[in-house]
Scaffold this active site. Structure first.
Site, PDB file in Angstrom:
ATOM      1  N   ASN A  34      40.609  62.637  29.367  1.00 15.74           N
ATOM      2  CA  ASN A  34      39.988  63.966  29.312  1.00 15.74           C
ATOM      3  C   ASN A  34      39.781  64.382  27.864  1.00 15.74           C
ATOM      4  O   ASN A  34      40.093  63.629  26.941  1.00 15.74           O
ATOM      5  CB  ASN A  34      40.855  64.973  30.086  1.00 15.74           C
ATOM      6  CG  ASN A  34      42.234  65.103  29.463  1.00 15.74           C
ATOM      7  OD1 ASN A  34      42.386  65.594  28.354  1.00 15.74           O
ATOM      8  ND2 ASN A  34      43.250  64.629  30.176  1.00 15.74           N
ATOM      9  N   ARG A  35      39.282  65.567  27.644  1.00 14.27           N
ATOM     10  CA  ARG A  35      38.828  65.976  26.306  1.00 14.27           C
ATOM     11  C   ARG A  35      39.922  66.447  25.354  1.00 14.27           C
ATOM     12  O   ARG A  35      39.633  66.802  24.214  1.00 14.27           O
ATOM     13  CB  ARG A  35      37.760  67.072  26.434  1.00 14.27           C
ATOM     14  CG  ARG A  35      36.449  66.544  26.996  1.00 14.27           C
ATOM     15  CD  ARG A  35      35.443  67.676  27.155  1.00 14.27           C
ATOM     16  NE  ARG A  35      35.134  68.346  25.908  1.00 14.27           N
ATOM     17  CZ  ARG A  35      34.622  69.564  25.816  1.00 14.27           C
ATOM     18  NH1 ARG A  35      34.353  70.262  26.900  1.00 14.27           N
ATOM     19  NH2 ARG A  35      34.377  70.107  24.632  1.00 14.27           N
TER      20      ARG A  35
END
Ligand code: CTP
Ligand code: CA
Length: 225
Positions: A34-35
């Site tokens: 994820n980011r």
């Protein structure tokens, strides 16, 4: 810089911080992630160490250097992080869970590099909720969680606070483009178990970390730690 606290209010305290994104293996060359960059958690770990704490940082793979005076342990997947965090929990005074832990992981990661063929569906299974496990096992520790929300921030954050038996939750509004992921700045909405709430206005993540630790120090004192 002026905003770095000169306080040594965490001396003698054992603090565990988690940071960064986990990686969930699909095969030997591919993964789901994820980011999250880890910046917020690293800032908390660095600040706690400056303020005198003995800090263990359980981190996903980030590319960030280990903060000065911090014992860093790398945990690749949600399962790795679960193991590294839970086995250290009992000895801690404070745990701050800033990591963005995957909620799902491939059901059966493949050995080697998968060959392409037709379309296929990747089967995912739920990971263990590390923070919920700590909340269930909590004795006198102060437990601080994070929440990333794109809508109804207060309702979801307070719900996580209660469900996971936390003392404090720091919620990020990820619908805002100017802060959060990969940014050097953040704005945190804090909700306490006693019902109080405060906002840390948009500021550098280092400064947000100092403010968050000010509140954590109060909670430690309330618990006589
Ligand atoms: N967390 C955790 N273990 C997981 C998932 C989340 O310890 N398997 C922790 C995160 O580190 C964070 C907090 O739980 O401190 C909230 O994470 P978040 O993703 O906002 O909430 P979830 O409970 O996973 O719920 P959802 O993603 O559905 O909003
Ligand atoms: Ca989640």
């Amino acid at each position: 810089e002026a905003y770095f606290s000169e306080k040594r209010d965490f001396s003698g305290k054992k603090v565990l911080v988690t940071a960064g994104a986990t990686r969930e293996r699909i095969d030997d060359v591919r993964y789901l992630t994820n980011r999250s960059t880890g910046k917020m958690g690293y800032a908390v770990a660095a600040a706690a160490a400056r303020r005198g704490a003995e800090v263990t940082l359980v981190s996903g793979i980030t590319g960030l250097p280990a903060p000065k005076g911090v014992n860093r342990i790398t945990a690749e997947s949600a399962e790795d992080m679960f193991q590294e965090v839970t086995r250290r929990f009992d000895e801690m005074d404070l745990v701050v869970k800033a990591a963005a832990v995957a909620d799902y992981t491939p059901a059966s990661p493949m050995v080697g590099k998968m060959k392409k063929g037709g379309d296929f569906a990747l089967e995912l299974v739920r990971t263990k909720d590390i923070l919920a496990e700590l909340g269930a096992r909590k004795e006198r520790q102060v437990l601080v969680g994070f929440a990333a929300e794109s809508a109804e921030l207060e309702r979801y954050a307070r719900d996580k606070l209660r469900r996971k038996n936390l003392d404090l939750i720091a919620a990020n509004d990820i619908s805002r483009q100017d802060i959060g992921f990969a940014s050097d700045e953040n704005c945190l909405h804090l909700y306490f178990a006693d019902g109080r709430s405060v906002q840390i206005e948009k500021c550098e993540k280092e400064q947000a970390a100092e403010r968050l630790l000010d509140y954590a120090a109060e909670l430690l004192e309330q618990k006589g730690r």
